[in-house]
Design a protein around this motif. Structure first.
Motif, PDB file in Angstrom:
ATOM      1  N   LYS A 141      -7.182   0.482   1.855  1.00 26.75           N
ATOM      2  CA  LYS A 141      -7.107   1.923   1.885  1.00 26.75           C
ATOM      3  C   LYS A 141      -8.447   2.658   1.773  1.00 26.75           C
ATOM      4  CE  LYS A 141      -2.545   1.583   2.026  1.00 26.75           C
ATOM      5  NZ  LYS A 141      -1.646   1.703   3.368  1.00 26.75           N
ATOM      6  N   SER A 152     -11.062  -0.920   7.933  1.00 24.94           N
ATOM      7  CA  SER A 152     -11.179   0.398   7.307  1.00 24.94           C
ATOM      8  C   SER A 152     -12.266   1.258   7.389  1.00 24.94           C
ATOM      9  CB  SER A 152     -10.622   0.309   5.709  1.00 24.94           C
ATOM     10  OG  SER A 152      -9.431  -0.203   5.684  1.00 24.94           O
ATOM     11  N   LYS A 196      -3.618  -4.724   2.932  1.00 24.02           N
ATOM     12  CA  LYS A 196      -4.108  -3.425   3.783  1.00 24.02           C
ATOM     13  C   LYS A 196      -5.349  -2.907   2.721  1.00 24.02           C
ATOM     14  CE  LYS A 196      -3.092   0.715   6.409  1.00 24.02           C
ATOM     15  NZ  LYS A 196      -1.980   1.469   6.765  1.00 24.02           N
TER      16      LYS A 196
END
Length: 713
Positions: A263, A380, A261
């Motif tokens: 950030k 993101s 993932k």
């Protein structure tokens, strides 16, 4: 101009003999569709009355009638809608873009995605008003990451891309593309279209299943849109659970890459790396906007750092307060969002970050990349873009929820989220453009609350409303408010009393009695997964579950949507095996422990033996600790506090919304706010108990287990 077709009374596509209320429902819906444009209708029909099939047969019959009228030489109707395309072989490349029933634009060209123009790869490339630097010339493979020059009109806040973008399909306005357009295919978009939307994916799946039972399935094209979380067929991806992780994993698999993932900190590093590499060859406009994005990203990261002096890790702010607190109120968010929309910055930066990772670690190590997967980076960046767009709303339209990262906490616990409070502004995007909007459900009342929340500008007389009774006779339903248990103890499952061990044991004794007398299936609803687990663990410790298992096989609703169908199939098989007399003859069915608002309480049918009895434990009021809900109730109830300011008041540094306990918010809220909170609870009850009555010959008992059900309010 011919008048609109009269409302139909016959709907031949309905696969069964219709009940009178179904015919009335379909005729009313057909009439509402014919009364457009800008018509709005609310149709209320109890669960189990065949709403889905009625909507299909009425709406799609109107659609075919409308298209037939167009094919007979009536391209326009009196309501102003556009001609409908006849036939069903054209592609629809714009279905993801348009959420409206609108006329065809004149001479609309939809072109195939073309390859990058050769001029992008040959000849001299000018970026920012100068030729490529020596560094770019030595690394031609980096040219694809360059942004075209972006010119911004400072006075109007709009910008334009000077030149053709590298990876954008579609038509180009330059004369050099005229030769390519000869091979492009023009496609005509069929209008009008019918969009069926629902809050749950199970209801959308049910809609598709019902559609296949009609003859419309062979006449009209249908596409089912949904999230990857619900429609992904990759079992390994589904096991990830989180919607964000599933979305990112799907993007990674599409590119045959793996990464973790991304950030917000990784987004910042990508922007900085891109700017450091290309700042000498980027135009002034691109440099300025990338620097602005970098400043904003740093500000958002700083906002997520825990403040030791802050008593609460979660804060609610107005939009103005959020901007002032980060000292970014002087940034033109409108122009920045325009830049993100018009430029290709997200893909360029993400692509360059991915290239850097491959260069530094090699292709073989790509699967172990932690922060440079292109698909995750794009996700993101999109989240950052959505947050920036939310800052364009008026100050009182919503709230910014900031959950700061505390020492020792998980990084994913920190987030920034925008909560929209003015539902009418979002809903107006649909009502302003759609030919007709139809809202159908089993629990639409009170209508006045729905009107005030979604379309306050309309008078009650402007809304067409239909309501009917249930098709099941009253003697087939046994509703009982159970106020006390077998030992006479009063049932009180309010928040302060429900965790009492005595209360849980009394509920267990009551259930032991019920399972001995109710045949086949019983569905028992709890207010939350946490409370269901608390009760189940207590019953396991006390031996209550073993007593129940002598009469019913016990199943529990899983948290993961992947496992729901498996549990439902086992539950159904257990009931069927008992009905056939196979297995243990002392066991007479199955018990399913479910959760209100979970995977089972909406869109799942427990007809016939699947649900001979439904138990509702307590009143499933939403959690008062839900900060988003409390902000909504404040807004609806005109809950005012001196710490919240509007756009028309000067900033005084105190417009951070005070996070009072949820019960205090409810007590101070106005009448409409409290009614909204109560209606959420009762609508959830209606949705859950309605799972058991699904056709005219069905029957079931509804046991409302709480003494408060015996009160009028």
């Amino acid at each position: 101009m011919p008048p609109p077709p009269p409302p139909r009374q016959d709907f031949p596509a309905f696969p069964f003999a219709t009940y009178p209320i179904q015919t009335e429902f379909m005729s009313f819906l057909y009439s509402a569709l014919s009364s457009g444009p800008r018509a709005l209708a609310l149709l209320e029909s109890p669960t189990g009355t065949g709403k889905t099939l009625s909507i299909i047969c009425s709406a799609l019959q109107w659609l075919l009638d409308h298209r037939d009228a167009a094919s007979l030489g009536h391209p326009e109707r009196a309501n102003g809608s556009a001609p409908a395309a006849v036939g069903g072989e054209d592609d629809e490349p714009d279905w993801m873009r348009d959420f409206t029933l609108q006329p065809l634009p004149p001479k609309k060209d939809i072109r195939k995605k073309s390859e990058t123009h050769p001029s992008r790869r040959h000849g001299t490339k000018k970026v920012g008003g100068s030729e490529k630097s020596e560094g770019i010339r030595e690394n031609d493979d980096e040219e694809e990451f360059l942004l075209d020059e972006y010119e911004s009109d400072d006075g109007e806040g709009t910008g334009r891309q000077a030149g053709k973008r590298a990876h954008c399909g579609g038509a180009s306005s330059s004369s050099s593309s005229s030769s390519e357009s000869e091979d492009d295919e023009d496609e005509e978009e069929a209008t009008p279209k019918v969009y069926f939307t629902s809050r749950t994916h199970s209801q959308v799946s049910q809609f598709v299943g019902e559609l296949k039972r009609t003859n419309f399935s062979g006449k009209l094209r249908t596409v089912c849109l949904g999230s990857r979380k619900s429609l992904c067929i990759n079992t390994d991806v589904q096991k990830l659970g989180s919607a964000t992780r599933i979305n990112e994993r799907c993007l990674e698999l599409l590119k045959n890459k793996k990464s973790s993932k991304i950030k917000l900190r990784a987004v910042l590093s990508h922007l900085e790396a891109y700017l450091n590499r290309f700042q000498n060859v980027l135009g002034a406009g691109n440099r300025r906007y990338i620097q602005t994005l970098t400043v904003l990203t740093r500000s958002f990261l700083r906002c997520l750092i825990s403040n030791e002096d802050c008593s609460s890790a979660v804060t609610s702010m107005t939009i103005n307060k959020f901007l002032f607190s980060l000292d970014i109120d002087n940034i033109n968010i409108v122009k920045l969002c325009q830049y993100l929309k018009e430029s290709n910055i997200v893909h360029k930066v993400s692509g360059y970050a991915n290239k850097l990772f491959i260069t530094e670690n090699g292709v073989c190590n790509l699967n172990h990349g932690q922060q440079h997967g292109e698909g995750s980076s794009i996700t993101s960046f999109q989240a950052l873009t959505d947050l920036l767009r939310s800052l364009l709303y008026c100050n009182d339209d919503g709230r910014i929820i900031v959950a700061r990262h505390k020492p020792g906490g998980q990084p994913e616990d920190a987030y920034i989220k925008f909560v929209m409070l003015c539902a009418e502004k979002t809903f107006s995007e649909v009502t302003d453009d759609a030919h007709v909007v139809i809202m159908a459900g089993g629990t639409l009342q009170p209508i006045e609350e729905t009107r005030l929340r979604l379309f306050p500008g309309l008078l009650p007389s402007d809304i067409k409303f239909f309501s009917c009774n249930h098709i099941v006779p009253p003697e087939s339903i046994l509703p009982i408010a159970v106020t006390c248990g077998p030992s006479g103890k009063k049932f009180d499952f309010s928040h302060s009393s429900r965790s009492s061990l005595n209360m849980i044991e009394e509920l267990g004794r009551f259930l032991c009695n019920i399972v001995t007398i109710v045949p086949e299936g019983i569905v028992m609803f709890f207010s939350s997964y946490e409370y269901e687990k608390q009760v189940y663990d207590a019953w396991m410790a006390s031996g209550t579950i073993s007593k129940i298992s002598k009469k019913k096989h016990v199943f529990r609703e899983p948290r993961s949507s992947v496992d729901v169908e498996v549990i439902l199939n086992k539950y159904k098989e257990a009931i069927q095996s008992c009905s056939k007399g196979s297995g243990d003859t002392s066991v007479n069915g199955a018990l399913l422990l479910a959760v209100v608002g979970g995977k089972i309480s909406e869109g799942i049918n427990f007809s016939d033996g699947m649900g001979r009895c439904v138990l509702m434990v307590g009143l499933p009021y939403p959690s008062p600790d839900d900060i988003e809900l409390m902000e909504t109730i404040k807004h609806i109830g005109n809950y005012s506090t001196s710490s919240v300011i509007g756009d028309d008041k000067p900033f005084n540094g105190n417009d951070e919304c005070k996070l009072e306990p949820g019960f205090d918010v409810l007590r101070k809220s106005g009448k409409s706010g409290r009614e909204y909170y109560e209606n959420l609870c009762m609508k959830a009850v209606n949705q859950s108990i309605g799972r058991a009555i699904r056709h005219v010959n069905d029957y079931a008992a509804m046991l409302l287990v709480d003494s408060r059900y015996a009160h009028t309010s």
